[in-house]
Every structure is written in C-alpha cells, then in structure tokens.
Enzyme design. Structure first.
Site, short mmCIF file in Angstrom:
data_model
loop_
_atom_site.label_atom_id
_atom_site.label_comp_id
_atom_site.label_asym_id
_atom_site.label_seq_id
_atom_site.Cartn_x
_atom_site.Cartn_y
_atom_site.Cartn_z
N TYR A 6 0.74 -1.21 0.06
CA TYR A 6 0.10 0.06 -0.04
C TYR A 6 0.81 1.06 0.11
O TYR A 6 0.38 2.45 -0.24
CB TYR A 6 -1.07 -0.01 1.43
CG TYR A 6 -1.95 -1.06 1.40
CD1 TYR A 6 -2.24 -1.97 0.33
CD2 TYR A 6 -2.52 -1.17 2.44
CE1 TYR A 6 -3.03 -3.15 0.44
CE2 TYR A 6 -3.45 -2.33 2.61
CZ TYR A 6 -3.71 -3.36 1.62
OH TYR A 6 -4.70 -4.42 1.82
N HIS A 43 0.77 -11.36 1.33
CA HIS A 43 -0.36 -10.78 0.70
C HIS A 43 -1.19 -11.35 -0.27
O HIS A 43 -2.24 -11.40 -0.50
CB HIS A 43 0.02 -9.14 0.31
CG HIS A 43 -0.87 -8.12 0.13
ND1 HIS A 43 -0.39 -6.72 -0.02
CD2 HIS A 43 -2.18 -8.25 -0.26
CE1 HIS A 43 -1.46 -6.25 -0.06
NE2 HIS A 43 -2.57 -6.98 -0.13
#
Length: 276
Positions: free
Chosen positions: A48, A106
């Site tokens: 992110y 992730h």
C-alpha cells in the site's frame, strides 16, 4: 468492541480501518481520526506504500500501541525467506513499532516455495516480530496445504468478502481450524448502496445500506471486516454497523443475492475457487 481471539495468539477487533489506497498526510490524518473515534484495528501493507503514514499516526495518537491491533503484509515478490524477513523488518521501521499484531503473505504466487515462505513467517513469530501470522488471497486448496500439510499455525486469512461474493468454503475451513477470516472490500467498493435488496433492508431498519452490509459480515462467527474510510462521517457510520441487528428475513434476502461478483483479481492473482 467485540474481538476475535484464537489459540494462535490472535486478539483482533472485528471491525478495522482499511487504509488502501490512502497515502501520506491523508492516511495519517484518517488513522489518527479513526483511533479518536474508537477504532483499535488498523490494516496496512507494504504494497500500500503507506506504512510510514500509519506509523506516523500511531506515534501521534495518545492511544497506547498495545491497545491497537495492526495488520501488515508482505508483497508477493518478497516471499523468499530472507526477502520476507527484510520486508517485515522494514515494515516495523516504517510503523515505528517493535512488532506487528498480524503479519500476512499478501498474495501467493505460482512459483513460490510455500513451505519455505511459511517457515519464514513462523520464524518472525518466534522472534516476536509478529504476534500472529496468516495469509491473504489464498484459495482453499493452497490454504489447506499450508495448514493441514505443512502444519502452519495460521491465525487468519484475509480475502475479498461481501454480500455479493460468497466465501462459505473458506469460512468453514477457517472455523474448523480456529482461524479468523477478514473481509476486505466488505462494501463491494460501495456498490452495496446500489443493491435494491440491501437498500430495502436498510430502510426497514432506519440505517444505511453500508451498515447493513457490514452488520451482516460482523455478526458472523470468526469474521472481521476492514472497510476503508477516510472521513469522520464514514468512519463513524461504519463503527455504528456494530449495533445493527438483522433478522432471519434479512439474512434470507442477502443469502439469495448473487455470490460470484469478485471485484479484485489482478493479473498475478491465483486461480480462484468457485465461490458459493
């Protein structure tokens, strides 16, 4: 706020703040604000590019670090053991924290050495850098391999889950193995506000469609949700979804909605299971 607690060291509030795609000062401001409102679960990731902004918020907030659950994640191109360790250590520096409460892979990759990556995750937990470990975006066969074949002490799986994308098989597995299932994109990128059935249920209860969609998730055993919200109004509205009480008629209407509308499937995504 209700928590999910399990034998793998997890103690996670059921409602968290999703931070993607917020970055920089906007992200820091949103996280500080959320903590002021009562959030105690913040979801971030190396991918992110906002862990430093989240770390600034954690440092600026008067809420003690030990009262805040922080989830972060290692990106799919850093799954070799040394790279995974370095990524976690970098995340901790950016977060200005000695540990992360939950650390996830992730995304899986087709050529990953799952056992070595899992071993590296376990090593982080043993060093105290991660209080609990887990994975995100793993289809059921891969999750089963990690948990049942390799024996990984996974505390959670994070996947897209909302009123129009079912995850019953993954959820059943998670419950069988005392894992949490965290729903990302729980508002289907706000499309829930355009679903007539959800709008009707919201009108019946005098709340917002988003609160119905979140309330439906949060009432489920082992399920957490991390909606992204930058503004105070939306953050407070999402918090209020914890007070929504659906009835059996509402649940039947939601169960009848299509359950195959996946919104997040990048080019590197795994082969998804058929959803139900």
């Amino acid at each position: 706020m209700e928590h999910i607690v399990n034998r793998h060291g997890l103690d996670m509030p059921k409602l968290g703040l999703g931070t993607w795609p917020m970055v920089g000062e906007d992200c820091t401001r949103a996280v500080v604000q959320a903590l002021e409102l009562g959030y105690r679960h913040i979801d971030t990731a190396a991918g992110y590019q906002n862990e430093d902004a989240v770390g600034a918020a954690l440092a600026a907030s008067p809420v003690p670090r030990e009262q805040i659950h922080v989830t972060s994640k290692v990106w799919w191109d850093q799954l070799e053991p040394q790279a995974l360790r370095v990524s976690c250590e970098r995340s901790l520096r950016d977060l200005r924290s000695e540990y992360v409460d939950l650390f996830l892979i992730h995304w899986p990759t087709g050529d990953m050495d799952l056992r070595r990556s899992i071993d590296a995750l376990v090593a982080l937990k043993e060093r105290g850098l991660a209080r609990a470990i887990g994975v995100a975006n793993f289809p059921l066969p891969l999750l089963r391999e990690a948990v049942e074949t390799i024996g990984a002490p996974l505390a959670a799986i994070q996947v897209e889950y909302h009123v129009t994308l079912g995850q019953s098989k993954l959820l059943d597995f998670a419950r069988q193995h005392e894992m949490a299932l965290t729903a990302y994109s729980p508002l289907a990128r706000n499309r829930v506000s355009e679903i007539p059935a959800i709008v009707d249920i919201a009108r019946k209860h005098g709340v917002l469609p988003t609160q119905i969609a979140l309330g439906w998730l949060l009432e489920q055993a082992n399920v957490a949700a991390v909606p992204k919200a930058g503004g105070a109004v939306n953050q407070a509205s999402n918090l209020a979804s914890l007070d929504v009480r659906l009835d059996d008629e509402d649940r039947a209407v939601i169960a009848a909605l299509p359950k195959g509308e996946r919104l997040v499937s990048p080019a590197f995504a795994p082969q998804w299971d058929e959803v139900v």
